[in-house]
Design a protein around this motif. Structure first.
Motif, PDB file in Angstrom:
ATOM      1  N   LEU A 100       0.823  -1.207   0.000  1.00 33.86           N
ATOM      2  CA  LEU A 100       0.000   0.000   0.000  1.00 33.86           C
ATOM      3  C   LEU A 100       0.860   1.260   0.000  1.00 33.86           C
ATOM      4  CD1 LEU A 100      -2.774  -1.170   2.492  1.00 33.86           C
ATOM      5  CD2 LEU A 100      -3.037  -0.830   0.015  1.00 33.86           C
ATOM      6  N   LEU A 101       1.900   1.279   0.821  1.00 32.92           N
ATOM      7  CA  LEU A 101       2.783   2.446   0.867  1.00 32.92           C
ATOM      8  C   LEU A 101       3.528   2.641  -0.453  1.00 32.92           C
ATOM      9  CD1 LEU A 101       4.081   1.959   4.479  1.00 32.92           C
ATOM     10  CD2 LEU A 101       2.915   4.003   3.642  1.00 32.92           C
ATOM     11  N   LYS A 102       4.024   1.549  -1.013  1.00 34.05           N
ATOM     12  CA  LYS A 102       4.747   1.643  -2.285  1.00 34.05           C
ATOM     13  C   LYS A 102       3.852   2.242  -3.364  1.00 34.05           C
ATOM     14  CE  LYS A 102       7.408  -1.052  -5.569  1.00 34.05           C
ATOM     15  NZ  LYS A 102       8.032  -2.321  -5.891  1.00 34.05           N
ATOM     16  N   ASP A 103       2.619   1.799  -3.422  1.00 35.84           N
ATOM     17  CA  ASP A 103       1.679   2.329  -4.416  1.00 35.84           C
ATOM     18  C   ASP A 103       1.323   3.782  -4.107  1.00 35.84           C
ATOM     19  OD1 ASP A 103      -1.174   3.034  -5.306  1.00 35.84           O
ATOM     20  OD2 ASP A 103      -0.699   1.281  -6.538  1.00 35.84           O
ATOM     21  N   ALA A 104       1.037   4.074  -2.850  1.00 34.59           N
ATOM     22  CA  ALA A 104       0.619   5.430  -2.473  1.00 34.59           C
ATOM     23  C   ALA A 104       1.684   6.484  -2.789  1.00 34.59           C
ATOM     24  CB  ALA A 104       0.258   5.480  -0.993  1.00 34.59           C
ATOM     25  N   TYR A 105       2.950   6.101  -2.703  1.00 31.30           N
ATOM     26  CA  TYR A 105       4.043   7.039  -2.945  1.00 31.30           C
ATOM     27  C   TYR A 105       4.722   6.817  -4.293  1.00 31.30           C
ATOM     28  CZ  TYR A 105       3.503   8.632   1.816  1.00 31.30           C
ATOM     29  OH  TYR A 105       2.994   9.183   2.966  1.00 31.30           O
ATOM     30  N   SER A 106       4.070   6.089  -5.191  1.00 37.32           N
ATOM     31  CA  SER A 106       4.668   5.771  -6.487  1.00 37.32           C
ATOM     32  C   SER A 106       4.799   6.987  -7.404  1.00 37.32           C
ATOM     33  CB  SER A 106       3.865   4.674  -7.190  1.00 37.32           C
ATOM     34  OG  SER A 106       2.551   5.120  -7.468  1.00 37.32           O
ATOM     35  N   PHE A 155      -5.595   0.124  11.224  1.00 32.01           N
ATOM     36  CA  PHE A 155      -6.623  -0.571  10.459  1.00 32.01           C
ATOM     37  C   PHE A 155      -6.370  -0.356   8.976  1.00 32.01           C
ATOM     38  CE2 PHE A 155      -8.516   3.563  11.550  1.00 32.01           C
ATOM     39  CZ  PHE A 155      -8.865   4.047  10.295  1.00 32.01           C
ATOM     40  N   ILE A 156      -6.939  -1.252   8.194  1.00 29.17           N
ATOM     41  CA  ILE A 156      -6.827  -1.179   6.745  1.00 29.17           C
ATOM     42  C   ILE A 156      -8.193  -0.768   6.200  1.00 29.17           C
ATOM     43  CG2 ILE A 156      -6.413  -2.505   4.635  1.00 29.17           C
ATOM     44  CD1 ILE A 156      -4.357  -4.128   6.283  1.00 29.17           C
ATOM     45  N   PHE A 190      -4.376   2.532   4.604  1.00 27.26           N
ATOM     46  CA  PHE A 190      -4.343   2.201   6.021  1.00 27.26           C
ATOM     47  C   PHE A 190      -3.812   3.386   6.807  1.00 27.26           C
ATOM     48  CE2 PHE A 190       0.099   1.446   5.163  1.00 27.26           C
ATOM     49  CZ  PHE A 190       0.749   1.672   6.361  1.00 27.26           C
ATOM     50  N   VAL A 191      -4.034   3.310   8.104  1.00 23.07           N
ATOM     51  CA  VAL A 191      -3.489   4.301   9.027  1.00 23.07           C
ATOM     52  C   VAL A 191      -3.069   3.566  10.298  1.00 23.07           C
ATOM     53  CG1 VAL A 191      -5.736   4.926  10.003  1.00 23.07           C
ATOM     54  CG2 VAL A 191      -3.872   6.560  10.131  1.00 23.07           C
ATOM     55  N   ALA A 192      -1.959   4.031  10.879  1.00 25.46           N
ATOM     56  CA  ALA A 192      -1.455   3.448  12.129  1.00 25.46           C
ATOM     57  C   ALA A 192      -1.028   4.586  13.046  1.00 25.46           C
ATOM     58  CB  ALA A 192      -0.265   2.536  11.844  1.00 25.46           C
ATOM     59  N   TRP A 193      -1.160   4.356  14.356  1.00 22.41           N
ATOM     60  CA  TRP A 193      -0.732   5.373  15.306  1.00 22.41           C
ATOM     61  C   TRP A 193       0.036   4.721  16.445  1.00 22.41           C
ATOM     62  CZ3 TRP A 193      -5.654   3.953  14.203  1.00 22.41           C
ATOM     63  CH2 TRP A 193      -6.424   3.375  15.209  1.00 22.41           C
ATOM     64  N   ASP A 194       0.890   5.531  17.038  1.00 20.48           N
ATOM     65  CA  ASP A 194       1.762   5.084  18.125  1.00 20.48           C
ATOM     66  C   ASP A 194       1.120   5.494  19.455  1.00 20.48           C
ATOM     67  OD1 ASP A 194       3.764   4.716  20.029  1.00 20.48           O
ATOM     68  OD2 ASP A 194       5.350   5.446  18.715  1.00 20.48           O
ATOM     69  N   PRO A 195       0.772   4.528  20.286  1.00 24.87           N
ATOM     70  CA  PRO A 195       0.083   4.817  21.545  1.00 24.87           C
ATOM     71  C   PRO A 195       1.018   4.989  22.742  1.00 24.87           C
ATOM     72  CG  PRO A 195       0.123   2.473  21.214  1.00 24.87           C
ATOM     73  CD  PRO A 195       0.816   3.086  20.020  1.00 24.87           C
ATOM     74  N   ARG A 196       2.315   4.876  22.549  1.00 21.57           N
ATOM     75  CA  ARG A 196       3.235   4.795  23.694  1.00 21.57           C
ATOM     76  C   ARG A 196       3.267   6.042  24.567  1.00 21.57           C
ATOM     77  NH1 ARG A 196       8.398   2.686  20.526  1.00 21.57           N
ATOM     78  NH2 ARG A 196       7.504   4.192  19.078  1.00 21.57           N
ATOM     79  N   ASN A 248      -0.026   6.840   7.031  1.00 23.28           N
ATOM     80  CA  ASN A 248      -1.412   7.153   6.692  1.00 23.28           C
ATOM     81  C   ASN A 248      -1.439   7.315   5.178  1.00 23.28           C
ATOM     82  OD1 ASN A 248      -4.086   8.010   6.741  1.00 23.28           O
ATOM     83  ND2 ASN A 248      -3.524  10.123   7.152  1.00 23.28           N
ATOM     84  N   CYS A 249      -1.986   6.330   4.472  1.00 22.12           N
ATOM     85  CA  CYS A 249      -1.915   6.414   3.013  1.00 22.12           C
ATOM     86  C   CYS A 249      -3.159   5.858   2.341  1.00 22.12           C
ATOM     87  CB  CYS A 249      -0.686   5.670   2.498  1.00 22.12           C
ATOM     88  SG  CYS A 249      -0.803   3.869   2.587  1.00 22.12           S
ATOM     89  N   ILE A 250      -3.358   6.319   1.127  1.00 25.59           N
ATOM     90  CA  ILE A 250      -4.380   5.812   0.210  1.00 25.59           C
ATOM     91  C   ILE A 250      -3.655   5.525  -1.102  1.00 25.59           C
ATOM     92  CG2 ILE A 250      -6.446   6.405  -1.145  1.00 25.59           C
ATOM     93  CD1 ILE A 250      -7.121   5.939   1.782  1.00 25.59           C
ATOM     94  N   VAL A 251      -3.964   4.391  -1.728  1.00 29.80           N
ATOM     95  CA  VAL A 251      -3.303   4.041  -2.981  1.00 29.80           C
ATOM     96  C   VAL A 251      -3.656   5.041  -4.078  1.00 29.80           C
ATOM     97  CG1 VAL A 251      -3.068   1.583  -2.430  1.00 29.80           C
ATOM     98  CG2 VAL A 251      -5.102   2.383  -3.650  1.00 29.80           C
ATOM     99  N   SER A 252      -2.769   5.146  -5.035  1.00 24.32           N
ATOM    100  CA  SER A 252      -2.876   6.164  -6.091  1.00 24.32           C
ATOM    101  C   SER A 252      -4.217   6.173  -6.797  1.00 24.32           C
ATOM    102  CB  SER A 252      -1.764   5.947  -7.119  1.00 24.32           C
ATOM    103  OG  SER A 252      -0.508   6.057  -6.503  1.00 24.32           O
TER     104      SER A 252
END
Length: 156
Positions: A19-25, A57-58, A68-74, A85-89
């Protein structure tokens, strides 16, 4: 069209990287700079599915993974930090990123967090607009490895 937010454990190892590779392609500099980090994050989440299912979550559209998006809860309850935090192209520019971000905010706020922070680059104008459109404000600009980063905060 049906948007759903699905837990990570329902997917396969490698989905984050794809997903990241596509989103930043749109610019190969992102893959060159972040490829190893993307792989490390993918490995971390699939080696720690209990963490992934709680803090990530995806997003799917009609059953297809589109972001998908992810967050750090620490650092909660002081703050949570949104990481990837990305969306495919193919699906950019249709409001799915904003919906995904709003879902993440809703989930994070269930933990009585004081604020949410996120960082983006100065050349990612659509991301900047999206963060500002849901209430994030710029709190700092800084240079890191010849790239200007913009730190945003969302107070709760």
């Amino acid at each position: 069209m049906s948007i759903e937010y699905i837990k990570v454990s329902d997917f396969y190892r490698g989905i984050f990287f794809e997903l990241l590779k596509d989103a930043y392609s749109f610019d190969c500099k992102y893959e060159q700079a972040y490829k190893s980090k993307w792989q490390e994050n993918d490995d971390f989440f699939f080696n720690n599915l209990q963490i992934a299912d709680k803090y990530c979550f995806i997003t799917t559209l009609n059953g297809e993974a589109i972001g998908f998006v992810a967050w750090d809860p620490r650092n909660m309850p002081e703050y949570a930090e949104i990481g990837d935090n990305c969306i495919v192209s193919k699906y950019k520019g249709n409001g799915y990123g904003k919906l995904q971000l709003q879902e993440a905010i809703n989930r994070i706020t269930q933990n009585d967090v004081k604020k949410i922070i996120v960082t983006t680059n100065d050349d990612l104008i659509p991301a900047q607009r999206m963060y500002q459109s849901v209430g994030f404000t710029i709190c700092q600009r800084r240079k890191k490895q010849n790239v200007e980063h913009i730190d945003y905060v969302y107070f709760l």
